[in-house]
Design a protein around this motif. Structure first.
Motif, PDB file in Angstrom:
ATOM      1  N   ILE A  15     -42.973 -34.841  37.052  1.00  0.00           N
ATOM      2  CA  ILE A  15     -41.619 -34.440  36.687  1.00  0.00           C
ATOM      3  C   ILE A  15     -41.146 -35.383  35.591  1.00  0.00           C
ATOM      4  CG2 ILE A  15     -39.239 -34.263  37.571  1.00  0.00           C
ATOM      5  CD1 ILE A  15     -41.098 -32.203  38.769  1.00  0.00           C
ATOM      6  N   GLU A  73     -35.374 -35.637  35.047  1.00  0.00           N
ATOM      7  CA  GLU A  73     -35.127 -34.677  36.133  1.00  0.00           C
ATOM      8  C   GLU A  73     -35.524 -35.217  37.494  1.00  0.00           C
ATOM      9  OE1 GLU A  73     -37.199 -31.091  35.073  1.00  0.00           O
ATOM     10  OE2 GLU A  73     -36.578 -31.341  32.988  1.00  0.00           O
ATOM     11  N   TYR A 103     -34.876 -33.565  41.182  1.00  0.00           N
ATOM     12  CA  TYR A 103     -36.023 -32.985  41.866  1.00  0.00           C
ATOM     13  C   TYR A 103     -36.112 -33.525  43.290  1.00  0.00           C
ATOM     14  CZ  TYR A 103     -40.837 -31.754  42.939  1.00  0.00           C
ATOM     15  OH  TYR A 103     -41.957 -31.249  43.535  1.00  0.00           O
TER      16      TYR A 103
END
Lengths: 401, 331
Positions: free
Chosen positions: B135, B139, B143
């Motif tokens: 990721i 983010e 997440y």
């Protein structure tokens, strides 16, 4: 009391000191009373309410005085264990089922754990003892002799540095060994090991616990518990650590031995399958109180308390297919600050307006079947009916939408 | 052999063929190898994508070792093939294995000992995500929140430590940790046996929900037959390192073929006080895997035992479609 920024349940060091000082005062007095010597018999001898009972729990309160507050682990529990019968105690972990049984043995973690009030009447045939006020000295003679316990973990309950034979010998020597020679005691040990179905009993007596499998260790535990033919056997999750096939063997053995030495079993477990197979009477506990009790048929065919119903539905059963298992929403309330209304109210899907009142008292559904829930209280029958109607109309609306 | 053809069927996420894992017993002079514990001794099955296979058996029969060997967590295998998405797991290079690790995960049995007490929950769940660069940095926090939310945890739990959680919540953390990498296949090694009945139901429902959402495949190891029946599509029964019976859940529970399976199922306690039990009580206990009996491993406790069973090991046979059994009774 608690500062806002520290969150709920926060205690300052000062508050903790105050609590523990108060606790020491309470428990200190109780300890002193418990450790007295040469107590007159009249203080702890009593009479049974019904001579056909082996044990009667009467409004038992067992508390733990911790630094964070008093934990009411057992809060007013009453039930009977009839002679020659098996009583099953069911409930989630932390509901007080083990504490109830430990109270009967006076094995609570002292000095924090204390029987605060209530009576446990133990029937020994000619005499009846009230365990709640029996002093330490006398209790040592009862424990192991008249009442004995099979613990949950056979792996940790046996001493790893002594041979099996020596550990069983010790039990017999302490409780029943007066005027017996070592050889006689060893003979009794071998006999009791044979009784629990250990084939090579003399060989096993010379082994250490690590040389045995889980099932064999549990058999040794049972042999130790039954060595003195106790009047009542407490089995605290005796098969939880075992496989199904071994579990079947052990349950079978317990049932046979119970009849052979004519004692009663108090079986503590969270496995409803085991309870159904073994128990004549069932007690369902929740957060330190009994929510429902009755015969096995009462509980399994007509479960009445919403908690019992939830518990039954949340267990998958072989041969009964469901898409999703039912799970009881929410969690058990904090044991230190128990609410003053029904402890199950916040998780209950059938709650009524009267549930906000005080804790419901015991209501008889039949001679044997008792439940603590306002749903069955005649005073509130109207409310229940209204609620039923409401639900009915709601589901109709849902159907229309 | 059932899945015997070497060609790759893309509907199978996992194919295990004749898997063996022996552990050496060392002793004597110079610490030589003086014997072998045959923990897994010939296991053959395949797992369809998006389904659950339950693996049942007594303790010590090699269920957990099977799960670990499939994930290459127990050192080198002794023999056999483990094909994950058509590739042999034991042939992967170090870098390839590292990449494959994100695709296959494990949930351990004991939620009390499988979480590091020194790491906050956010770090436990997110560590592997960050390590694998799954990721983008920006983010990452969102997440984590999303994964935790799916598993029934709150965002503020991130800064807490495992000891602050109850057993059921900890098992949720374990599940979140496994699922944060977005795996395709998860080995669930007795995920509910340490939990209370009502919490068990919550975790089982969660596992089923996540399976539907992410089309996960599970290898569900458990000794609780009622849980296995509830969650599985197919069931394998293990005895002393080998798979004795394997097939569709309905077939196995409706008419178990192997004498061991029959005995195992008859020992399930039913929550009904008047249930009539035709219990087949197995005498004795499971033999030592270091010195298994010759021929059929179950012959020492089997009531249908014949001379042939004592000498000749049976092979896996397909008795009806998709229902395999290893027993001489069905020759």
């Amino acid at each position: 009391m608690a500062k806002k920024n520290k969150g709920e349940g926060y205690l300052s060091a000062k508050e903790i000191r105050a609590i523990s000082r108060a606790n020491r005062k309470i428990t200190g007095e109780m300890e002193k009373k418990w450790k007295r010597k040469n107590v007159p018999e009249s203080e702890y001898l009593t009479t049974m309410r019904d001579p056909a009972n082996a044990v009667e729990f009467d409004d038992l309160h067992s508390y733990f005085f911790t630094d964070a507050g008093t934990v009411k682990s057992v809060d007013g529990v009453s039930f009977d264990v009839p002679i020659g019968k098996t009583v099953g105690v069911v409930g989630e972990s932390g509901c007080g089922k083990s504490v109830t049984s430990l109270s009967l043995m006076q094995l609570l973690q002292r000095p924090q754990g204390q029987i605060v009030s209530g009576h446990i009447r133990l029937n020994l045939g000619d005499k009846a003892y009230d365990i709640a006020c029996t002093p330490q000295e006398t209790m040592q003679k009862i424990r192991g002799n008249a009442v004995s316990m099979i613990f949950q973990e056979p792996m940790t309950s046996l001493n790893p540095v002594f041979r099996i034979g020596d550990q069983v010998d010790e039990v017999i020597e302490l409780h029943d060994g007066e005027g017996k020679t070592k050889e006689e005691i060893r003979k009794r040990t071998i006999e009791s090991l044979e009784m629990v179905g250990i084939a090579n009993s003399e060989g096993v007596a010379n082994m250490f616990p690590h040389e045995l499998s889980g099932g064999m260790r549990q058999r040794v535990m049972i042999a130790m518990a039954l060595a003195c033919s106790p009047k009542i056997i407490i089995a605290d999750e005796p098969t939880t650590a075992l496989d199904v096939t071994i579990q079947a063997q052990i349950l079978d053995l317990l049932r046979k031995l119970k009849d052979r030495i004519r004692s009663s079993i108090m079986l503590i477990t969270h496995d409803l399958g085991v309870i159904a197979e073994m128990a004549d009477y069932i007690v369902v506990m929740y957060a330190g109180r009994i929510v429902e009790k009755g015969t096995a048929e009462d509980i399994f065919y007509h479960p009445s308390h919403p908690y019992t119903i939830g518990l039954m539905e949340s267990k998958p059963v072989v041969g009964r297919e469901v898409k999703e298992l039912y799970s009881i929403p929410g969690k058990v309330p904090n044991p230190i600050n128990m609410p003053d209304y029904c402890y199950f109210r916040d998780r209950c899907e059938k709650r009524l307006s009267c549930c906000n009142g005080e804790y419901p008292c015991e209501i008889s559904l039949s001679e044997t079947h008792k439940v603590s829930c306002y749903l069955y209280d005649e005073r509130f029958a109207d409310l229940v009916r209204e609620k039923g109607k409401e639900n009915g109309s709601q589901s109709e609306e849902g159907g229309n939408a | 052999m059932m899945a015997g053809q070497l060609d790759y069927d893309p509907s199978n996420i996992l194919v295990v063929r004749n898997l063996k894992k022996y552990f050496p017993i060392k002793g004597g002079m110079m610490n030589r190898v003086i014997g072998q514990v045959k923990a897994v001794d010939g296991v053959t099955f395949h797992l369809k994508r998006g389904t659950t296979m339950g693996l049942v058996g007594e303790s010590g029969c090699g269920k957990t070792t099977t799960g670990r060997t499939i994930l290459r967590l127990a050192g080198e295998k002794t023999e056999g093939d483990v094909l994950f998405n058509g590739r042999e797991v034991y042939d992967l290079t170090k870098a390839e294995l590292r990449a494959a690790r994100t695709k296959m995960q494990i949930i351990f049995q004991d939620p009390f000992s499988s979480l590091s007490p020194r790491l906050p929950v956010g770090e436990i769940i997110g560590e592997a995500v960050r390590e694998h660069n799954l990721i983008p940095q920006a983010e990452y926090e969102d997440y984590l929140d999303k994964v935790m939310d799916e598993c029934g945890l709150q965002p503020f739990h991130k800064t807490r430590y495992p000891h602050e959680f109850s057993g059921g919540q900890r098992q949720r953390i374990c599940i979140a940790r496994a699922l944060a990498l977005n795996p395709q296949f998860v080995v669930c090694d007795e995920p509910v046996s340490a939990l209370d009945v009502s919490i068990q139901a919550q975790i089982i429902n969660l596992l089923k929900k996540l399976q539907e959402q992410r089309s996960l495949s599970y290898l569900f190891i458990s000794h609780d037959l009622s849980v296995v029946e509830h969650i599985s599509d197919s069931v394998g029964v293990m005895y002393l390192g080998s798979l004795v019976e394997y097939g569709d859940k309905k077939d196995i529970f409706a008419h178990p073929l192997h004498p061991y399976t029959q005995a195992l199922f008859s020992a399930i306690p039913m929550p009904d006080p008047n249930a009539r039990m035709n219990r087949i009580v197995l005498e004795g206990s499971i033999p030592s895997p270091a010195n298994p009996p010759t021929g059929c491993k179950f012959h020492t406790r089997c009531k249908y035992c014949t001379e042939k069973c004592k000498t000749e090991p049976p092979v896996q046979k397909e008795v009806e479609k998709g229902h395999f059994v290893v027993c001489h009774l069905y020759d």
